[in-house]
Scaffold this active site. Structure first.
Site, short mmCIF file in Angstrom:
data_model
loop_
_atom_site.label_atom_id
_atom_site.label_comp_id
_atom_site.label_asym_id
_atom_site.label_seq_id
_atom_site.Cartn_x
_atom_site.Cartn_y
_atom_site.Cartn_z
N ASP A 178 4.44 -2.84 6.42
CA ASP A 178 4.41 -1.38 6.21
C ASP A 178 5.83 -0.89 5.99
OD1 ASP A 178 1.63 -1.15 6.58
OD2 ASP A 178 1.88 -1.12 8.75
N ASP A 213 -2.69 0.90 2.12
CA ASP A 213 -3.26 1.93 2.99
C ASP A 213 -3.47 3.23 2.22
OD1 ASP A 213 -3.07 0.17 5.16
OD2 ASP A 213 -1.05 0.85 5.66
#
Length: 214
Positions: A144, A178
């Site tokens: 991320d 995401d």
């Protein structure tokens, strides 16, 4: 929308997702941050579990999670194929394609990254290291990097439970995959009637029949 166009969406999202993850993994040490704006940073973190960092406890928790993701992606893929076959709406197929691409992007991390990368603790990871990777197959961590701390400060004392505490909005760090999943889900919610027009029409017909017989 044709399956070919849906596949192009999937390929494009996967390319952007994996290119950004490879770049972060091979240029950033874990926890390294570059502030782009006051409200946006590139911050390298790794997620061992699900959304919001939730984890399945136990020795086999990661394996269970990755296996579940693999089963889920098969289901989403069938949903996409079936929707195209039934001439589903453009909104519906686009949304499913985005959800599929996002889920697949994170599955790549979970399945392979532990094998092809070394760890990033205090160092920039090497791709395909001479020694073993930081994990094993099916035990990779999701990369991320997108961080949007839109507001940070102390909450007013009158707010129940959290009053007086330091708070950051929006605190979770996420990635392109995401984002694709989130956009796909929001498309289904915001354009529900356009995404499922046939079901809406059937529902209206049922309502008319009920009203006619009442």
């Amino acid at each position: 929308m044709s399956l070919k166009k849906a596949s192009l969406i999937i390929i494009l999202v996967l390319l952007i997702d994996q290119i950004t993850k490879f770049y972060i993994k091979t240029n950033f040490a874990l926890g390294e941050e570059i502030k782009v704006f006051e409200w946006f940073s590139i911050l390298f973190v790794e997620n061992e579990g699900m959304a919001w960092g939730a984890r399945i406890p136990g020795e086999y928790g990661k394996l269970i999670l990755t296996s579940f993701r693999l089963v889920a992606i098969v289901g989403i893929g069938y949903w996409l194929w079936d929707s195209v076959r039934k001439n589903g709406s453009k909104i519906l197929i686009t949304a499913i394609a985005l959800i599929f691409a996002g889920a697949f992007g994170n599955i790549i991390d979970s399945v392979f990254y532990g094998v092809i990368f070394e760890h990033s603790y205090g160092q920039v990871a090497e791709l395909v290291p001479a020694a073993e990777g930081y994990g094993t197959l099916m035990h990779g961590k999701v990369v991320d990097m997108l961080y949007f701390p839109l507001w940070s400060g102390y909450l007013p004392e009158w707010i129940p439970f959290w009053g007086g505490n330091y708070f950051t909005f929006f605190e979770p760090v996420f990635n392109i995959a995401d984002s694709a999943i989130t956009v796909g889900v929001f498309l289904l919610i915001l354009f529900n009637k356009r995404a499922f027009p046939a079901e809406d029409e059937q529902g209206e017909e049922r309502n008319k029949k009920v009203q006619a017989t009442s």
